[in-house]
Enzyme design. Structure first.
Site, PDB file in Angstrom:
ATOM      1  N   ASN A  21       0.849  -1.204   0.000  1.00 18.97           N
ATOM      2  CA  ASN A  21       0.000   0.000   0.000  1.00 18.97           C
ATOM      3  C   ASN A  21       0.880   1.247   0.000  1.00 18.97           C
ATOM      4  O   ASN A  21       1.719   1.358  -0.926  1.00 18.97           O
ATOM      5  CB  ASN A  21      -1.127  -0.041   1.026  1.00 18.97           C
ATOM      6  CG  ASN A  21      -0.782  -0.299   2.461  1.00 18.97           C
ATOM      7  OD1 ASN A  21      -0.421  -1.395   2.834  1.00 18.97           O
ATOM      8  ND2 ASN A  21      -0.912   0.694   3.300  1.00 18.97           N
ATOM      9  N   ASP A  22       0.727   2.151   0.913  1.00 20.70           N
ATOM     10  CA  ASP A  22       1.293   3.514   0.792  1.00 20.70           C
ATOM     11  C   ASP A  22       2.770   3.577   0.386  1.00 20.70           C
ATOM     12  O   ASP A  22       3.588   2.806   0.909  1.00 20.70           O
ATOM     13  CB  ASP A  22       1.241   4.244   2.137  1.00 20.70           C
ATOM     14  CG  ASP A  22      -0.053   4.090   2.872  1.00 20.70           C
ATOM     15  OD1 ASP A  22      -1.002   3.552   2.307  1.00 20.70           O
ATOM     16  OD2 ASP A  22      -0.109   4.503   4.041  1.00 20.70           O
TER      17      ASP A  22
ATOM     18  N   SER B 262       3.332   3.564   7.986  1.00 19.38           N
ATOM     19  CA  SER B 262       3.893   4.551   7.048  1.00 19.38           C
ATOM     20  C   SER B 262       4.783   5.593   7.707  1.00 19.38           C
ATOM     21  O   SER B 262       4.604   5.931   8.884  1.00 19.38           O
ATOM     22  CB  SER B 262       2.761   5.260   6.315  1.00 19.38           C
ATOM     23  OG  SER B 262       2.258   4.398   5.336  1.00 19.38           O
TER      24      SER B 262
ATOM     25  N   ARG C 245      -0.177   8.465  13.787  1.00 16.72           N
ATOM     26  CA  ARG C 245       0.707   7.771  12.840  1.00 16.72           C
ATOM     27  C   ARG C 245       1.152   8.622  11.652  1.00 16.72           C
ATOM     28  O   ARG C 245       0.738   9.755  11.475  1.00 16.72           O
ATOM     29  CB  ARG C 245       0.016   6.511  12.325  1.00 16.72           C
ATOM     30  CG  ARG C 245      -1.310   6.701  11.625  1.00 16.72           C
ATOM     31  CD  ARG C 245      -1.852   5.341  11.188  1.00 16.72           C
ATOM     32  NE  ARG C 245      -3.152   5.423  10.552  1.00 16.72           N
ATOM     33  CZ  ARG C 245      -4.312   5.317  11.194  1.00 16.72           C
ATOM     34  NH1 ARG C 245      -4.351   5.147  12.491  1.00 16.72           N
ATOM     35  NH2 ARG C 245      -5.451   5.394  10.522  1.00 16.72           N
ATOM     36  N   ASP C 246       1.996   7.993  10.818  1.00 14.36           N
ATOM     37  CA  ASP C 246       2.419   8.477   9.505  1.00 14.36           C
ATOM     38  C   ASP C 246       3.271   9.759   9.565  1.00 14.36           C
ATOM     39  O   ASP C 246       2.937  10.773   8.936  1.00 14.36           O
ATOM     40  CB  ASP C 246       1.186   8.702   8.590  1.00 14.36           C
ATOM     41  CG  ASP C 246       0.276   7.477   8.515  1.00 14.36           C
ATOM     42  OD1 ASP C 246       0.759   6.369   8.790  1.00 14.36           O
ATOM     43  OD2 ASP C 246      -0.915   7.640   8.186  1.00 14.36           O
TER      44      ASP C 246
ATOM     45  N   GLU D 179      -5.178  10.544   7.207  1.00 11.23           N
ATOM     46  CA  GLU D 179      -3.972   9.728   7.183  1.00 11.23           C
ATOM     47  C   GLU D 179      -2.883  10.402   6.336  1.00 11.23           C
ATOM     48  O   GLU D 179      -3.149  11.258   5.493  1.00 11.23           O
ATOM     49  CB  GLU D 179      -4.302   8.348   6.597  1.00 11.23           C
ATOM     50  CG  GLU D 179      -5.348   7.600   7.424  1.00 11.23           C
ATOM     51  CD  GLU D 179      -5.517   6.161   6.989  1.00 11.23           C
ATOM     52  OE1 GLU D 179      -5.269   5.277   7.823  1.00 11.23           O
ATOM     53  OE2 GLU D 179      -5.893   5.903   5.834  1.00 11.23           O
TER      54      GLU D 179
ATOM     55  N   TRP E 284      -8.642   1.698  -0.810  1.00 11.81           N
ATOM     56  CA  TRP E 284      -8.906   0.686   0.224  1.00 11.81           C
ATOM     57  C   TRP E 284     -10.178  -0.091  -0.081  1.00 11.81           C
ATOM     58  O   TRP E 284     -10.236  -1.309   0.074  1.00 11.81           O
ATOM     59  CB  TRP E 284      -9.017   1.347   1.606  1.00 11.81           C
ATOM     60  CG  TRP E 284      -7.671   1.583   2.217  1.00 11.81           C
ATOM     61  CD1 TRP E 284      -7.060   2.793   2.421  1.00 11.81           C
ATOM     62  CD2 TRP E 284      -6.743   0.602   2.693  1.00 11.81           C
ATOM     63  NE1 TRP E 284      -5.823   2.625   2.987  1.00 11.81           N
ATOM     64  CE2 TRP E 284      -5.611   1.279   3.171  1.00 11.81           C
ATOM     65  CE3 TRP E 284      -6.775  -0.787   2.759  1.00 11.81           C
ATOM     66  CZ2 TRP E 284      -4.515   0.625   3.714  1.00 11.81           C
ATOM     67  CZ3 TRP E 284      -5.669  -1.451   3.296  1.00 11.81           C
ATOM     68  CH2 TRP E 284      -4.560  -0.747   3.762  1.00 11.81           C
TER      69      TRP E 284
HETATM   70  C1  FRU Z   1      -2.967   4.590   4.877  1.00 13.12           C
HETATM   71  C2  FRU Z   1      -2.623   3.766   6.107  1.00 13.12           C
HETATM   72  C3  FRU Z   1      -1.717   4.556   7.050  1.00 13.12           C
HETATM   73  C4  FRU Z   1      -0.999   3.487   7.798  1.00 13.12           C
HETATM   74  C5  FRU Z   1      -0.822   2.432   6.748  1.00 13.12           C
HETATM   75  C6  FRU Z   1      -0.869   1.036   7.262  1.00 13.12           C
HETATM   76  O1  FRU Z   1      -3.286   3.834   3.754  1.00 13.12           O
HETATM   77  O2  FRU Z   1      -3.801   3.339   6.744  1.00 13.12           O
HETATM   78  O3  FRU Z   1      -2.403   5.466   7.870  1.00 13.12           O
HETATM   79  O4  FRU Z   1       0.223   3.925   8.313  1.00 13.12           O
HETATM   80  O5  FRU Z   1      -1.847   2.622   5.791  1.00 13.12           O
HETATM   81  O6  FRU Z   1      -0.499   0.114   6.287  1.00 13.12           O
END
Ligand code: FRU
Length: 495
Positions: free
Chosen positions: A38-39, A99, A167-168, A223, A306
Protein backbone atom coordinates in the site's frame (compact mmCIF):
# COMPACT_ATOMS: atom_id res chain seq x y z
CA UNK A 1 21.77 -7.07 12.22
CA UNK A 2 19.18 -8.89 10.13
CA UNK A 3 16.46 -10.20 12.47
CA UNK A 4 14.81 -13.56 11.87
CA UNK A 5 11.59 -11.76 10.85
CA UNK A 6 13.47 -9.65 8.28
CA UNK A 7 15.39 -12.65 6.96
CA UNK A 8 12.15 -14.58 6.58
CA UNK A 9 10.62 -11.75 4.51
CA UNK A 10 13.75 -11.34 2.38
CA UNK A 11 14.04 -15.06 1.69
CA UNK A 12 10.35 -15.41 0.92
CA UNK A 13 10.44 -12.46 -1.49
CA UNK A 14 13.54 -13.73 -3.28
CA UNK A 15 11.80 -17.05 -3.98
CA UNK A 16 8.38 -15.64 -4.96
CA UNK A 17 9.68 -12.94 -7.27
CA UNK A 18 10.95 -15.55 -9.67
CA UNK A 19 7.37 -16.70 -10.30
CA UNK A 20 6.29 -13.28 -11.62
CA UNK A 21 6.93 -12.74 -15.33
CA UNK A 22 7.94 -9.42 -16.86
CA UNK A 23 4.59 -8.87 -18.62
CA UNK A 24 2.73 -9.48 -15.39
CA UNK A 25 4.21 -6.28 -14.02
CA UNK A 26 3.91 -2.71 -15.21
CA UNK A 27 6.82 -1.40 -17.28
CA UNK A 28 7.44 1.88 -15.45
CA UNK A 29 5.38 1.83 -12.25
CA UNK A 30 6.73 0.38 -9.03
CA UNK A 31 5.22 -2.82 -7.64
CA UNK A 32 6.22 -4.87 -4.61
CA UNK A 33 8.51 -7.86 -4.97
CA UNK A 34 5.48 -10.11 -4.27
CA UNK A 35 2.40 -10.06 -2.05
CA UNK A 36 0.61 -6.86 -1.06
CA UNK A 37 1.71 -3.20 -1.05
CA UNK A 38 0.00 0.00 0.00
CA UNK A 39 1.29 3.51 0.79
CA UNK A 40 4.55 4.90 -0.61
CA UNK A 41 7.00 5.56 2.25
CA UNK A 42 10.42 7.13 2.71
CA UNK A 43 10.47 8.82 -0.71
CA UNK A 44 13.90 10.51 -0.71
CA UNK A 45 17.18 11.12 -2.54
CA UNK A 46 20.12 9.36 -0.95
CA UNK A 47 23.71 9.01 -2.21
CA UNK A 48 22.84 10.02 -5.76
CA UNK A 49 19.68 7.89 -6.16
CA UNK A 50 15.98 8.11 -5.47
CA UNK A 51 14.75 5.73 -2.81
CA UNK A 52 11.16 4.67 -2.50
CA UNK A 53 9.83 2.36 0.19
CA UNK A 54 6.30 1.04 0.55
CA UNK A 55 3.96 -0.59 3.03
CA UNK A 56 4.48 -4.26 2.37
CA UNK A 57 3.07 -7.63 3.31
CA UNK A 58 5.13 -9.99 1.16
CA UNK A 59 3.46 -13.19 2.37
CA UNK A 60 0.03 -12.75 0.74
CA UNK A 61 -2.00 -10.51 -1.57
CA UNK A 62 -3.88 -8.99 1.36
CA UNK A 63 -2.86 -6.47 4.02
CA UNK A 64 -1.04 -8.00 7.00
CA UNK A 65 1.70 -7.09 9.53
CA UNK A 66 3.46 -4.26 7.77
CA UNK A 67 7.05 -4.42 6.53
CA UNK A 68 8.81 -1.78 4.46
CA UNK A 69 9.64 -2.89 0.90
CA UNK A 70 12.37 -0.92 -0.87
CA UNK A 71 13.49 0.14 -4.35
CA UNK A 72 15.83 2.74 -5.85
CA UNK A 73 16.00 4.57 -9.15
CA UNK A 74 18.08 7.09 -11.05
CA UNK A 75 15.23 8.41 -13.20
CA UNK A 76 12.09 7.97 -11.04
CA UNK A 77 10.68 5.52 -13.61
CA UNK A 78 12.88 2.45 -13.62
CA UNK A 79 13.14 0.94 -10.17
CA UNK A 80 15.69 -1.57 -8.92
CA UNK A 81 14.36 -3.69 -6.15
CA UNK A 82 16.35 -3.77 -2.89
CA UNK A 83 15.98 -6.23 -0.02
CA UNK A 84 13.07 -5.66 2.35
CA UNK A 85 14.18 -2.78 4.60
CA UNK A 86 12.19 -3.30 7.80
CA UNK A 87 10.12 -6.04 9.39
CA UNK A 88 7.98 -5.88 12.54
CA UNK A 89 10.67 -7.25 14.84
CA UNK A 90 11.03 -5.01 17.92
CA UNK A 91 8.88 -4.38 20.98
CA UNK A 92 7.84 -0.98 19.53
CA UNK A 93 6.72 -2.28 16.13
CA UNK A 94 5.89 -5.96 16.69
CA UNK A 95 2.42 -5.45 15.13
CA UNK A 96 3.68 -3.48 12.14
CA UNK A 97 5.97 -0.81 10.72
CA UNK A 98 3.38 1.65 9.45
CA UNK A 99 3.89 4.55 7.05
CA UNK A 100 6.60 7.16 7.37
CA UNK A 101 9.29 9.11 5.60
CA UNK A 102 13.06 9.51 5.18
CA UNK A 103 15.92 11.99 4.93
CA UNK A 104 19.73 12.09 4.90
CA UNK A 105 21.44 12.94 8.20
CA UNK A 106 24.50 15.23 8.28
CA UNK A 107 26.69 12.19 9.09
CA UNK A 108 25.62 10.54 5.81
CA UNK A 109 23.21 7.98 7.25
CA UNK A 110 19.75 7.49 5.78
CA UNK A 111 17.10 8.07 8.44
CA UNK A 112 13.70 6.38 8.30
CA UNK A 113 10.94 7.75 10.54
CA UNK A 114 7.90 5.49 10.80
CA UNK A 115 5.02 4.45 13.01
CA UNK A 116 5.70 1.46 15.20
CA UNK A 117 2.55 -0.43 16.12
CA UNK A 118 2.57 -2.42 19.38
CA UNK A 119 0.34 -5.29 20.19
CA UNK A 120 1.46 -5.60 23.78
CA UNK A 121 0.27 -2.32 25.28
CA UNK A 122 -3.24 -0.99 25.95
CA UNK A 123 -6.50 -2.66 26.85
CA UNK A 124 -9.61 -3.70 25.05
CA UNK A 125 -9.90 -2.26 21.58
CA UNK A 126 -6.60 -0.43 21.99
CA UNK A 127 -4.67 -3.61 22.61
CA UNK A 128 -3.60 -4.41 19.09
CA UNK A 129 -2.82 -1.01 17.72
CA UNK A 130 -0.94 1.33 20.04
CA UNK A 131 1.01 3.70 17.78
CA UNK A 132 4.25 5.64 18.38
CA UNK A 133 6.83 7.24 16.10
CA UNK A 134 10.14 5.40 15.67
CA UNK A 135 13.45 5.72 13.82
CA UNK A 136 15.81 3.47 11.88
CA UNK A 137 19.24 4.33 10.43
CA UNK A 138 20.81 2.78 7.36
CA UNK A 139 23.16 2.90 4.41
CA UNK A 140 20.56 2.66 1.64
CA UNK A 141 20.26 -1.13 1.90
CA UNK A 142 20.37 -2.24 5.54
CA UNK A 143 18.64 -0.43 8.38
CA UNK A 144 19.00 -0.70 12.17
CA UNK A 145 16.14 0.31 14.42
CA UNK A 146 17.14 3.04 16.90
CA UNK A 147 17.63 1.72 20.44
CA UNK A 148 15.95 4.88 21.80
CA UNK A 149 12.63 4.04 20.09
CA UNK A 150 9.93 5.25 20.37
CA UNK A 151 10.95 8.88 19.91
CA UNK A 152 7.45 10.39 19.87
CA UNK A 153 4.56 9.08 21.99
CA UNK A 154 0.98 10.29 22.20
CA UNK A 155 1.53 11.44 25.81
CA UNK A 156 3.84 14.19 24.49
CA UNK A 157 0.71 15.87 23.12
CA UNK A 158 -0.87 18.26 25.65
CA UNK A 159 -4.44 17.17 24.88
CA UNK A 160 -5.98 13.72 24.88
CA UNK A 161 -4.72 12.01 21.74
CA UNK A 162 -6.02 8.52 20.99
CA UNK A 163 -3.06 6.17 21.39
CA UNK A 164 -4.44 3.97 18.63
CA UNK A 165 -4.66 6.75 16.03
CA UNK A 166 -1.32 8.51 15.94
CA UNK A 167 0.71 7.77 12.84
CA UNK A 168 2.42 8.48 9.50
CA UNK A 169 5.22 10.95 10.41
CA UNK A 170 6.55 13.07 7.54
CA UNK A 171 9.98 14.48 8.41
CA UNK A 172 11.95 17.32 6.83
CA UNK A 173 14.85 19.60 7.66
CA UNK A 174 14.49 23.39 7.64
CA UNK A 175 17.17 25.61 6.11
CA UNK A 176 18.37 26.53 9.64
CA UNK A 177 19.05 22.84 10.34
CA UNK A 178 16.01 22.25 12.58
CA UNK A 179 14.10 19.03 11.97
CA UNK A 180 10.35 19.04 11.87
CA UNK A 181 7.72 16.43 11.30
CA UNK A 182 3.97 16.30 10.98
CA UNK A 183 1.84 13.30 11.93
CA UNK A 184 -1.82 12.32 11.99
CA UNK A 185 -3.45 12.31 15.43
CA UNK A 186 -6.99 12.02 16.72
CA UNK A 187 -8.81 13.66 19.60
CA UNK A 188 -10.95 11.76 22.10
CA UNK A 189 -13.98 13.13 20.15
CA UNK A 190 -12.54 11.53 17.02
CA UNK A 191 -11.56 14.66 15.12
CA UNK A 192 -8.32 14.26 13.27
CA UNK A 193 -5.57 16.78 13.97
CA UNK A 194 -2.33 17.17 12.07
CA UNK A 195 0.29 17.75 14.76
CA UNK A 196 3.79 19.11 14.33
CA UNK A 197 6.96 18.28 16.30
CA UNK A 198 10.44 19.80 16.22
CA UNK A 199 13.93 18.57 17.02
CA UNK A 200 17.52 19.77 16.80
CA UNK A 201 19.02 16.29 16.22
CA UNK A 202 16.12 14.21 14.77
CA UNK A 203 16.33 12.00 17.89
CA UNK A 204 14.65 13.94 20.67
CA UNK A 205 11.46 15.68 19.72
CA UNK A 206 9.10 18.23 21.23
CA UNK A 207 5.49 19.02 20.47
CA UNK A 208 5.02 22.07 18.24
CA UNK A 209 1.25 22.48 17.93
CA UNK A 210 -1.66 21.58 15.65
CA UNK A 211 -1.53 22.82 12.07
CA UNK A 212 -4.98 21.73 10.88
CA UNK A 213 -8.02 19.84 12.11
CA UNK A 214 -10.71 17.80 10.37
CA UNK A 215 -14.43 18.41 10.69
CA UNK A 216 -17.27 15.93 10.28
CA UNK A 217 -17.63 17.06 6.64
CA UNK A 218 -13.94 16.53 5.92
CA UNK A 219 -13.68 13.04 7.27
CA UNK A 220 -12.41 11.01 10.19
CA UNK A 221 -8.73 10.20 10.39
CA UNK A 222 -6.58 12.32 8.09
CA UNK A 223 -3.97 9.73 7.18
CA UNK A 224 -0.51 10.31 5.73
CA UNK A 225 -0.05 14.09 6.09
CA UNK A 226 2.56 15.88 4.02
CA UNK A 227 3.39 19.56 4.50
CA UNK A 228 5.59 21.67 2.23
CA UNK A 229 6.17 25.05 0.70
CA UNK A 230 5.61 25.35 -3.04
CA UNK A 231 5.51 28.35 -5.36
CA UNK A 232 5.21 30.76 -2.44
CA UNK A 233 2.28 28.89 -0.86
CA UNK A 234 2.09 26.32 1.92
CA UNK A 235 0.46 22.98 1.03
CA UNK A 236 -0.93 20.35 3.38
CA UNK A 237 -1.82 17.02 1.76
CA UNK A 238 -3.89 14.50 3.72
CA UNK A 239 -5.82 11.32 2.96
CA UNK A 240 -9.09 11.53 4.91
CA UNK A 241 -11.00 8.36 5.75
CA UNK A 242 -14.79 8.46 5.80
CA UNK A 243 -15.43 11.82 4.17
CA UNK A 244 -18.82 13.26 3.21
CA UNK A 245 -19.41 13.63 -0.55
CA UNK A 246 -19.65 17.11 -2.06
CA UNK A 247 -20.84 17.57 -5.63
CA UNK A 248 -18.37 16.01 -8.03
CA UNK A 249 -15.35 17.17 -6.02
CA UNK A 250 -15.40 14.70 -3.11
CA UNK A 251 -16.91 11.24 -2.98
CA UNK A 252 -18.18 9.37 0.09
CA UNK A 253 -15.38 7.49 1.82
CA UNK A 254 -11.60 7.79 1.50
CA UNK A 255 -10.40 10.87 -0.43
CA UNK A 256 -7.12 12.71 -0.98
CA UNK A 257 -7.09 16.40 -0.08
CA UNK A 258 -4.71 19.25 -0.81
CA UNK A 259 -5.19 22.28 1.43
CA UNK A 260 -3.42 25.34 0.06
CA UNK A 261 -2.69 28.43 2.12
CA UNK A 262 -0.01 30.33 3.96
CA UNK A 263 2.03 29.77 7.08
CA UNK A 264 2.43 32.63 9.52
CA UNK A 265 6.21 33.23 9.65
CA UNK A 266 6.16 33.98 13.39
CA UNK A 267 3.50 31.67 14.89
CA UNK A 268 3.92 29.02 12.14
CA UNK A 269 0.13 28.77 12.06
CA UNK A 270 -1.26 27.33 8.80
CA UNK A 271 -4.11 29.35 7.26
CA UNK A 272 -6.03 27.46 4.64
CA UNK A 273 -7.27 29.42 1.61
CA UNK A 274 -8.47 26.69 -0.73
CA UNK A 275 -8.97 22.96 -0.87
CA UNK A 276 -9.26 20.34 -3.62
CA UNK A 277 -9.30 16.63 -4.33
CA UNK A 278 -5.73 15.62 -5.21
CA UNK A 279 -6.83 12.92 -7.66
CA UNK A 280 -10.39 12.52 -8.96
CA UNK A 281 -10.02 8.97 -10.24
CA UNK A 282 -10.70 5.65 -8.57
CA UNK A 283 -7.33 4.42 -7.35
CA UNK A 284 -5.10 6.98 -5.70
CA UNK A 285 -4.41 7.28 -1.98
CA UNK A 286 -1.84 8.20 0.66
CA UNK A 287 0.50 10.26 -1.59
CA UNK A 288 3.90 11.39 -0.36
CA UNK A 289 6.24 14.03 -1.80
CA UNK A 290 9.96 14.74 -1.87
CA UNK A 291 12.17 17.59 -3.04
CA UNK A 292 14.51 16.51 -5.85
CA UNK A 293 18.10 17.82 -5.94
CA UNK A 294 17.08 20.15 -8.79
CA UNK A 295 14.31 21.67 -6.65
CA UNK A 296 11.22 19.88 -7.95
CA UNK A 297 8.45 18.82 -5.57
CA UNK A 298 7.52 15.31 -6.74
CA UNK A 299 4.60 13.22 -5.48
CA UNK A 300 3.89 9.47 -5.59
CA UNK A 301 0.64 7.81 -4.46
CA UNK A 302 -0.63 4.30 -3.88
CA UNK A 303 -2.48 3.38 -7.10
CA UNK A 304 -5.29 1.58 -5.33
CA UNK A 305 -8.27 2.39 -3.10
CA UNK A 306 -8.91 0.69 0.22
CA UNK A 307 -12.53 -0.03 -0.71
CA UNK A 308 -11.54 -1.89 -3.91
CA UNK A 309 -8.51 -3.61 -2.53
CA UNK A 310 -10.41 -6.46 -0.90
CA UNK A 311 -11.08 -7.80 -4.38
CA UNK A 312 -7.90 -9.30 -5.73
CA UNK A 313 -8.59 -10.89 -9.12
CA UNK A 314 -7.84 -14.62 -9.31
CA UNK A 315 -4.45 -15.54 -10.70
CA UNK A 316 -2.89 -12.18 -9.78
CA UNK A 317 0.55 -12.87 -8.30
CA UNK A 318 1.01 -9.59 -6.41
CA UNK A 319 -1.31 -6.72 -5.50
CA UNK A 320 -0.74 -2.97 -5.56
CA UNK A 321 1.27 -0.47 -7.59
CA UNK A 322 2.55 3.04 -6.98
CA UNK A 323 1.60 5.92 -9.25
CA UNK A 324 3.85 7.69 -11.67
CA UNK A 325 5.93 10.31 -9.84
CA UNK A 326 4.33 13.69 -10.56
CA UNK A 327 5.83 17.17 -10.55
CA UNK A 328 3.77 19.59 -8.54
CA UNK A 329 3.11 23.29 -8.78
CA UNK A 330 0.62 25.66 -7.24
CA UNK A 331 -1.17 28.09 -9.58
CA UNK A 332 -4.08 30.28 -8.51
CA UNK A 333 -4.48 28.29 -5.32
CA UNK A 334 -4.67 24.93 -7.15
CA UNK A 335 -2.29 22.03 -7.11
CA UNK A 336 -1.06 21.30 -10.64
CA UNK A 337 0.34 17.85 -11.47
CA UNK A 338 2.26 16.56 -14.48
CA UNK A 339 4.23 13.35 -14.98
CA UNK A 340 7.90 13.83 -14.10
CA UNK A 341 9.74 15.25 -17.10
CA UNK A 342 11.97 12.13 -17.20
CA UNK A 343 9.06 10.35 -18.92
CA UNK A 344 9.73 12.40 -22.09
CA UNK A 345 13.04 10.57 -22.51
CA UNK A 346 11.26 7.25 -22.91
CA UNK A 347 8.83 8.45 -25.58
CA UNK A 348 9.36 6.71 -28.94
CA UNK A 349 7.40 6.16 -32.17
CA UNK A 350 5.57 9.48 -32.37
CA UNK A 351 2.21 9.47 -34.17
CA UNK A 352 0.88 12.99 -34.57
CA UNK A 353 -2.52 13.72 -36.10
CA UNK A 354 -3.82 17.28 -36.42
CA UNK A 355 -7.31 18.63 -37.13
CA UNK A 356 -9.09 15.30 -37.17
CA UNK A 357 -12.82 15.80 -37.75
CA UNK A 358 -14.93 13.63 -35.48
CA UNK A 359 -18.56 12.53 -35.84
CA UNK A 360 -20.75 9.72 -34.56
CA UNK A 361 -18.80 7.00 -36.34
CA UNK A 362 -16.40 5.07 -34.10
CA UNK A 363 -12.88 5.71 -35.39
CA UNK A 364 -9.47 4.14 -34.92
CA UNK A 365 -6.24 5.55 -36.34
CA UNK A 366 -3.18 3.77 -37.59
CA UNK A 367 -0.45 3.67 -34.94
CA UNK A 368 -2.81 4.86 -32.19
CA UNK A 369 -3.03 1.80 -30.00
CA UNK A 370 -1.11 0.00 -27.25
CA UNK A 371 -0.84 -0.30 -23.51
CA UNK A 372 2.48 1.47 -22.89
CA UNK A 373 1.90 5.00 -24.00
CA UNK A 374 1.82 8.72 -23.42
CA UNK A 375 -0.96 10.25 -25.54
CA UNK A 376 -2.31 13.78 -25.52
CA UNK A 377 -5.72 14.46 -27.03
CA UNK A 378 -6.66 18.10 -27.56
CA UNK A 379 -10.37 18.59 -28.08
CA UNK A 380 -10.90 21.73 -30.16
CA UNK A 381 -14.09 23.30 -31.32
CA UNK A 382 -16.61 22.56 -28.59
CA UNK A 383 -19.49 24.52 -30.16
CA UNK A 384 -21.38 21.50 -31.56
CA UNK A 385 -19.93 18.78 -29.38
CA UNK A 386 -22.28 16.94 -26.99
CA UNK A 387 -19.92 14.14 -26.03
CA UNK A 388 -16.53 12.80 -27.02
CA UNK A 389 -15.74 9.24 -25.96
CA UNK A 390 -12.23 7.82 -25.99
CA UNK A 391 -11.90 4.06 -25.48
CA UNK A 392 -8.55 2.58 -24.42
CA UNK A 393 -7.37 -0.95 -23.55
CA UNK A 394 -10.10 -1.99 -25.94
CA UNK A 395 -11.04 -5.01 -28.04
CA UNK A 396 -14.39 -6.58 -28.82
CA UNK A 397 -14.88 -7.56 -25.15
CA UNK A 398 -13.07 -4.96 -23.09
CA UNK A 399 -12.68 -1.21 -22.94
CA UNK A 400 -12.08 1.60 -20.49
CA UNK A 401 -13.65 4.89 -21.48
CA UNK A 402 -13.05 8.56 -20.90
CA UNK A 403 -16.03 10.72 -21.90
CA UNK A 404 -16.04 14.49 -22.11
CA UNK A 405 -19.36 16.37 -22.10
CA UNK A 406 -18.47 20.04 -22.62
CA UNK A 407 -21.93 21.51 -22.04
CA UNK A 408 -21.97 19.95 -18.56
CA UNK A 409 -18.24 20.62 -17.99
CA UNK A 410 -18.10 16.94 -17.12
CA UNK A 411 -15.49 14.25 -17.61
CA UNK A 412 -16.43 10.65 -16.82
CA UNK A 413 -14.11 7.68 -16.48
CA UNK A 414 -15.56 4.19 -16.71
CA UNK A 415 -13.76 0.88 -16.34
CA UNK A 416 -16.89 -1.33 -16.06
CA UNK A 417 -15.65 -3.31 -19.08
CA UNK A 418 -12.05 -3.61 -17.92
CA UNK A 419 -12.46 -7.20 -16.74
CA UNK A 420 -12.34 -6.24 -13.04
CA UNK A 421 -15.56 -8.14 -12.22
CA UNK A 422 -16.43 -7.05 -8.71
CA UNK A 423 -19.18 -4.93 -7.29
CA UNK A 424 -16.88 -1.96 -6.63
CA UNK A 425 -16.46 1.59 -7.91
CA UNK A 426 -15.94 1.56 -11.68
CA UNK A 427 -16.90 5.10 -12.69
CA UNK A 428 -16.25 8.62 -11.47
CA UNK A 429 -17.46 11.97 -12.71
CA UNK A 430 -15.43 15.12 -12.37
CA UNK A 431 -15.68 18.81 -13.25
CA UNK A 432 -13.35 20.04 -15.94
CA UNK A 433 -12.63 23.57 -17.12
CA UNK A 434 -11.85 24.30 -20.76
CA UNK A 435 -9.28 26.90 -21.68
CA UNK A 436 -9.58 29.03 -24.82
CA UNK A 437 -12.38 26.74 -26.00
CA UNK A 438 -10.21 23.61 -25.79
CA UNK A 439 -9.67 20.70 -23.45
CA UNK A 440 -6.36 18.83 -23.21
CA UNK A 441 -6.36 15.27 -21.84
CA UNK A 442 -3.05 13.45 -21.41
CA UNK A 443 -3.26 9.67 -21.05
CA UNK A 444 -0.33 7.89 -19.46
CA UNK A 445 -0.90 4.15 -19.70
CA UNK A 446 1.14 1.34 -18.34
CA UNK A 447 0.10 -2.30 -18.61
CA UNK A 448 -2.23 -2.20 -15.64
CA UNK A 449 -3.09 1.45 -15.10
CA UNK A 450 -4.30 4.67 -16.65
CA UNK A 451 -3.43 8.12 -15.34
CA UNK A 452 -5.12 11.17 -16.82
CA UNK A 453 -3.68 14.68 -16.60
CA UNK A 454 -6.36 17.15 -17.60
CA UNK A 455 -5.83 20.72 -18.79
CA UNK A 456 -2.45 21.87 -17.51
CA UNK A 457 -2.70 19.23 -14.76
CA UNK A 458 -5.32 21.07 -12.64
CA UNK A 459 -7.08 17.74 -12.39
CA UNK A 460 -5.84 14.17 -12.51
CA UNK A 461 -7.68 10.85 -12.49
CA UNK A 462 -5.98 7.55 -11.82
CA UNK A 463 -7.28 4.01 -12.12
CA UNK A 464 -5.82 0.54 -12.07
CA UNK A 465 -6.86 -1.94 -14.74
CA UNK A 466 -6.81 -5.71 -14.85
CA UNK A 467 -7.74 -5.83 -18.54
CA UNK A 468 -6.00 -8.63 -20.48
CA UNK A 469 -2.98 -7.26 -22.35
CA UNK A 470 -4.44 -8.45 -25.66
CA UNK A 471 -6.86 -5.48 -25.45
CA UNK A 472 -4.63 -2.90 -27.14
CA UNK A 473 -7.16 -0.84 -29.11
CA UNK A 474 -7.90 2.88 -28.90
CA UNK A 475 -11.13 4.27 -30.46
CA UNK A 476 -12.83 7.63 -30.63
CA UNK A 477 -16.50 8.53 -31.07
CA UNK A 478 -18.35 11.83 -30.89
CA UNK A 479 -21.95 12.92 -30.43
CA UNK A 480 -22.13 16.16 -32.32
CA UNK A 481 -19.16 17.36 -34.31
CA UNK A 482 -15.70 18.33 -33.12
CA UNK A 483 -12.08 18.49 -34.17
CA UNK A 484 -9.27 16.86 -32.25
CA UNK A 485 -5.48 16.63 -32.31
CA UNK A 486 -3.77 13.43 -31.16
CA UNK A 487 -0.11 13.18 -30.18
CA UNK A 488 0.81 9.66 -29.21
CA UNK A 489 4.12 8.12 -28.11
CA UNK A 490 4.97 4.60 -27.14
CA UNK A 491 6.82 4.37 -23.85
CA UNK A 492 9.81 2.17 -24.37
CA UNK A 493 10.19 -0.94 -22.24
CA UNK A 494 13.11 -0.93 -19.82
CA UNK A 495 16.23 -2.66 -20.93
C1 FRU B 1 -2.97 4.59 4.88
C2 FRU B 1 -2.62 3.77 6.11
C3 FRU B 1 -1.72 4.56 7.05
C4 FRU B 1 -1.00 3.49 7.80
C5 FRU B 1 -0.82 2.43 6.75
C6 FRU B 1 -0.87 1.04 7.26
O1 FRU B 1 -3.29 3.83 3.75
O2 FRU B 1 -3.80 3.34 6.74
O3 FRU B 1 -2.40 5.47 7.87
O4 FRU B 1 0.22 3.92 8.31
O5 FRU B 1 -1.85 2.62 5.79
O6 FRU B 1 -0.50 0.11 6.29
Amino acid sequence: MVSKELKKARDYEAGKMKEIGREERPAFHLTGGCGWINDPNGFSFYRGEYHLFYQYHPFSNVWGPMHWGHAKSRDLLHWDRLPVAMAPDTSCDCAGCFSGSALTLPDGRHLLMYTGVHSDIGDGDDRERFQTQCLAFGDGVNYEKYEGNPVICPDMIPWECRATDFRDPKIWQESDGTYRCVAAAMTAERNSRIVRFRSTDALSWEYDGVIAESTAQLGGMWECPDYFELDGKQVLCVSPMAMMPEGREYHAGHNTLALVGDEDPVTHEFCRESMQQIDSGIDFYAPQTMLTPDGRRVMVGWMQAWSNSKFVPPGVKYFGQLSLPRELHVRNGRLIQQPVRELMEFRTEAVILKNVGMGSEKRAFEGIEGRLLDMTVTVRDLSELKKLEIFVAADSTYHTSVSFMPKRKLLRIDRSYSGYLYDIVHTRDMDVETENGELVIRFVMDRYSLELFIGKGERTATLSLFTPLSAQGIYFRAEGKTVIDIEKYTISELS
